[in-house]
Write an enzyme that holds these catalytic residues in place. Structure first.
Site, mmCIF file in Angstrom:
data_model
loop_
_atom_site.group_PDB
_atom_site.id
_atom_site.type_symbol
_atom_site.label_atom_id
_atom_site.label_comp_id
_atom_site.label_asym_id
_atom_site.label_seq_id
_atom_site.Cartn_x
_atom_site.Cartn_y
_atom_site.Cartn_z
ATOM 1 N N GLU A 161 0.827 -1.205 0.000
ATOM 2 C CA GLU A 161 0.000 0.000 0.000
ATOM 3 C C GLU A 161 0.861 1.256 0.000
ATOM 4 O OE1 GLU A 161 -2.937 -0.538 -0.763
ATOM 5 O OE2 GLU A 161 -2.953 -2.671 -0.275
ATOM 6 N N GLU A 183 -1.617 -2.442 -10.189
ATOM 7 C CA GLU A 183 -1.600 -3.568 -9.257
ATOM 8 C C GLU A 183 -0.531 -4.603 -9.598
ATOM 9 O OE1 GLU A 183 -2.836 -3.499 -6.504
ATOM 10 O OE2 GLU A 183 -4.415 -1.978 -6.659
#
Length: 426
Positions: A161, A183
């Site tokens: 993150e 991602e």
């Protein structure tokens, strides 16, 4: 994309903590037991990265000094009963910040970084700019009850993150079809971080096990889809091991083909060109190709084609000519909506070993001396690679990417493989 200034006002007793993106610019009291906070994020972002938190939370604070000397305040907020379990997550965050500076040259860009971990957040973790929000299980670690797997997961997800600050936030996706752009890239980054923090071989085995158990089966079933889908009914359906884990393997292809220095050159150009923009997978490919003067068009097919390629490798040795030849053939089975498959670019890292296991110098026909190992580009239905000036019959060391690999060797080479144990994953 837009820059946000957010003013939050609430009852101070019920909601003592008021958080949003960016730096805290102002806070104070207002009438009737209420208070306010003003947050300013100077960096443009899409609306999905906006976050607001108001609640009865407690915090643990630390600081991190960047390579340029800037002091960054780090805070983790939890419900009161959980605050004594955040030390490992805080240490992981600081390691991730240092690693991103060392490996990618990326410093944190604000004065404050907040993590909020609550029991009832149902999305696992989310990279909202400067205000990452987690389910508690991905932040809290208790030495008396947490397992090694718990600690590894916390370290990896906290890093993942945080890494989105640049790969997903500062440079974001033009549309949801490009989801793997942020991602897949960030999964590769967190995998590399975890490998550096722990055991690289063990981490690679874990990642490949997930790929084989979950992603290969997804690619072989009715839900097979490319890492960049052409259409969707509901985008939530594409938060898959294909978009994430297979997407990370495609980033690994760039790293394998270009080497660490070439990959870093490509990443530097990607950020230089696109900081503050919403871009596409094609923009990423172009930056990698342009920075290295390489034709990487073969990688582009991975983005649009579903399925797991099978690469058949056969070898032969010509004692009279003193040449060792590697022949490859690739096939990809049909998938739903894609009956006909094109060959994709598969990097095959090889080295030749003598009977005693020593590395042999390689002379690749058409390229000359390539050291003791090289990356072959298997980009057609069939490819042939010939090494010259090979004095003895030897065994090949092979690595692979997100494909199935089958190889055919002579009996003496096969015996050497068993004895030397030269198979590896790249």
């Amino acid at each position: 994309m837009a820059c946000y200034t957010t003013r939050i006002e609430a009852d101070k007793t019920k909601y003592p903590v008021l958080l949003s993106n960016g730096n805290l610019k102002e806070q104070g009291e207002v009438d009737d037991g209420r208070h306010f906070a003003v947050w300013e994020d100077p960096f443009p972002k899409p609306c999905y990265l906006f976050a607001l938190v108001a609640g009865d939370l407690v915090t643990k604070e630390d600081t991190y000094t960047t390579g340029s000397g800037k002091a960054v305040t780090l805070r983790i907020y939890t419900q009161p009963a959980n605050i004594d379990q955040v030390d490992f997550a805080m240490a992981s965050l600081k390691k991730a910040m240092k690693w991103d500076e060392d490996v990618y040259g990326l410093e944190y860009d604000l004065d404050l970084f907040n993590i909020v971990a609550v029991d009832d957040f149902n999305m696992g973790a989310m990279e909202n700019k400067s205000l990452n929000i987690f389910n508690s299980r991905l932040v809290l670690a208790d030495p008396d009850s947490s397992t090694d797997l718990d600690y590894a997961r916390i370290e990896g997800v906290v890093a993942h993150e945080y890494f989105h600050n640049w790969t997903g936030n500062r440079v974001t996706c033009r549309d949801w079809f490009q989801l793997t752009l942020k991602e897949g890239l960030t999964v590769f980054r967190d995998q590399s971080f975890s490998a550096d923090m722990n055991s690289a071989p063990v981490k690679r085995i874990e990642d490949v096990a997930i790929l084989r158990a979950s992603q290969f089966s997804e690619d072989a079933g009715p839900m097979a889809h490319p890492i960049r889908p052409d259409s969707y009914i509901k985008m939530d359906n594409f938060y898959t091991v294909t978009v994430y884990e297979k997407g990370a393997e495609i980033i690994r292809l760039y790293h394998t083909l270009l080497g660490p220095e070439g990959y870093r050159k490509g990443m530097d150009l990607y950020f230089k060109r696109h900081d503050g923009q919403a871009v596409t997978c094609d923009d990423f490919l172009a930056a990698m190709a342009d920075a290295n003067g390489e034709d990487l068009s073969g990688i582009g097919k991975w983005y649009s084609q579903a399925g797991t390629p099978t690469l058949m490798v056969s070898t032969s040795y010509d004692a009279a000519k003193k040449t060792f030849t590697i022949n490859t053939k690739q096939t990809t089975p049909p998938t739903n909506g894609q009956p006909d498959k094109l060959p994709v670019l598969i990097p095959l890292k090889v080295g030749l070993l003598g009977p005693d296991g020593t590395d042999l110098p390689l002379h690749l026909e058409g390229k000359g001396d390539v050291g003791t190992s090289t990356v072959l580009r298997c980009d057609d239905t069939a490819n042939t690679f010939t090494f010259t000036d090979i004095e003895v019959s030897e065994v090949m060391s092979v690595g692979k990417g997100p494909s199935r690999l089958h190889w055919v060797l002579c009996y003496s080479c096969l015996c050497s493989v068993c004895k030397l144990g030269v198979l590896s994953f790249i």
